[in-house]
Write an enzyme that holds these catalytic residues in place. Structure first.
Site, PDB file in Angstrom:
ATOM      1  CG  ASN A 110      31.007  90.893  24.771  1.00 20.34           C
ATOM      2  OD1 ASN A 110      30.216  91.819  25.017  1.00 20.34           O
ATOM      3  ND2 ASN A 110      30.883  90.128  23.709  1.00 20.34           N
TER       4      ASN A 110
ATOM      5  CG  ASP B 116       6.062  73.230   5.398  1.00 15.16           C
ATOM      6  OD1 ASP B 116       5.194  73.146   6.293  1.00 15.16           O
ATOM      7  OD2 ASP B 116       7.163  73.787   5.561  1.00 15.16           O
TER       8      ASP B 116
ATOM      9  CE  LYS C 177       9.449  74.304   3.528  1.00 13.49           C
ATOM     10  NZ  LYS C 177       9.395  75.342   4.553  1.00 13.49           N
TER      11      LYS C 177
ATOM     12  CG  ASP D 205       5.301  78.042   7.882  1.00 13.12           C
ATOM     13  OD1 ASP D 205       5.198  77.008   8.576  1.00 13.12           O
ATOM     14  OD2 ASP D 205       6.184  78.177   7.017  1.00 13.12           O
TER      15      ASP D 205
ATOM     16  N   GLY E 232      11.957  84.091   4.453  1.00  7.80           N
ATOM     17  CA  GLY E 232      10.780  84.449   3.662  1.00  7.80           C
ATOM     18  C   GLY E 232      10.647  83.596   2.402  1.00  7.80           C
ATOM     19  N   GLY E 233      11.662  82.761   2.127  1.00  7.32           N
ATOM     20  CA  GLY E 233      11.654  81.943   0.903  1.00  7.32           C
ATOM     21  C   GLY E 233      10.397  81.086   0.780  1.00  7.32           C
TER      22      GLY E 233
END
Ligand code: R5P
Length: 301
Positions: free
Chosen positions: A38, A173, A197, A223, A229-230
């Site tokens: 990995n 905001d 905000k 933004d 997405g809040g």
């Protein structure tokens, strides 16, 4: 004049291809894969010796992996004798971890900046890096750091596909005022405002809209990042409560984690659009035209 070659890392090839066309320079190739344990295997297949090299990788989606890939590749380009090395990092990861919010926390963006700085490359170009508490990124990355904006490209898209009559621009905001201002100017000196905000947690915010006049008007929200997405969900609710009509949401970096896209689709927006600094279903705008002019200037193209 030495020749110029552009290379795209595993999360930057789509932008490298467009930049190669816009700058009319050679597109080189890399091999990136995993060793059986990995670890990351990197091989630069094009000859970079004596050339000016532009390397593009966006630290999106798998930031930790991509940071290693990016740092190792840049170091290898230098080691293979490139005359100049320029790093285009359309999305700079960890920019929001710019303070020790709780005792003992890593200020991750400072650590990342130190790693980039140690490579002593000839230019770092990023787009709308989240600058909140660190206002001058050259202080941590070094002087050859350029923070460009993707908002003008978003504005071109709006102008092309939507009517902007009776429209105001809103930043959700205080920090978004800088992007709202650019968007408003580009759309023809529209009015712009910001909301207030308060962040309760990484996923929860409260938004208040005071002194914002949107009744009967269409709104373009802008933004830098949409992550969970809040912020946008709360901003749209607040604006609709105030009587806003059609709402278009734009963002430079559509990270869209944790079910953000279905949450946003349920808002029935007029449009939802982001750039391709982060690849997502809403990445309808290319960021390459926002980056190409600065590269032209720096590389005398
Ligand atoms: C924060 O201040 C940024 O400008 C964005 O508003 C924020 O990162 C968006 O995050 P989310 O979509 O999780 O609310």
């Amino acid at each position: 004049m030495s020749s110029i070659i552009i290379l795209g890392g595993s999360a930057g090839e789509h932008i490298a291809i467009e930049l190669a066309k816009l700058l009319n320079v050679e597109l080189g190739s890399l091999e990136i894969r995993k060793f059986p344990d990995n670890e990351t295997y990197i091989r630069i297949l094009s000859d970079v010796s004596g050339k000016k090299v532009i390397y593009v990788n966006s630290l999106q989606r798998k930031p930790n992996e991509l940071i290693i890939e990016t740092l190792y590749t840049l170091d290898t380009i230098r080691d293979l004798g490139a005359e100049e090395v320029h790093a285009v990092i359309p999305y700079m990861a960890y920019a929001r971890q710019d303070e020790r919010f709780n005792p003992g926390e890593a200020i991750s963006i400072l650590s990342l900046a130190k790693l980039f700085k140690a490579l002593d490359i000839d230019g770092i170009y990023t787009v709308d890096m989240h600058l909140h508490r660190i206002t001058d990124p050259t202080k941590i990355f070094g002087a050859k750091f350029y923070n460009l904006t993707g908002v003008r490209e978003l504005a071109k898209y709006i102008k092309r596909y939507h009517s902007i009559e009776n429209t105001v621009v809103i930043g959700p905001d205080e920090e978004a005022e800088q992007w709202a201002k650019i968007m408003a100017e580009e759309l023809g000196d529209l009015e712009f405002s910001i909301l207030e905000k308060r962040r309760l947690s990484a996923e929860e915010v409260v938004i208040e809209a005071r002194d914002v006049e949107v009744r009967g008007k269409n709104v373009v929200i802008v933004d830098d990042i949409i992550s969970t997405g809040g912020t946008i969900v709360e901003a749209v609710k607040a604006l609709r409560n105030l009587g806003a009509k059609d709402i278009i949401v734009t963002t430079v970096h559509p990270i869209l984690v944790k079910g953000a896209l279905p949450r946003l689709l349920r808002l029935c927006l007029k449009d939802l659009v982001g750039t391709n600094t982060v690849l997502s279903p809403i990445s309808k705008v290319s960021i390459a035209p926002a980056i190409a002019p600065r590269l032209k200037e720096q590389l005398n193209l």
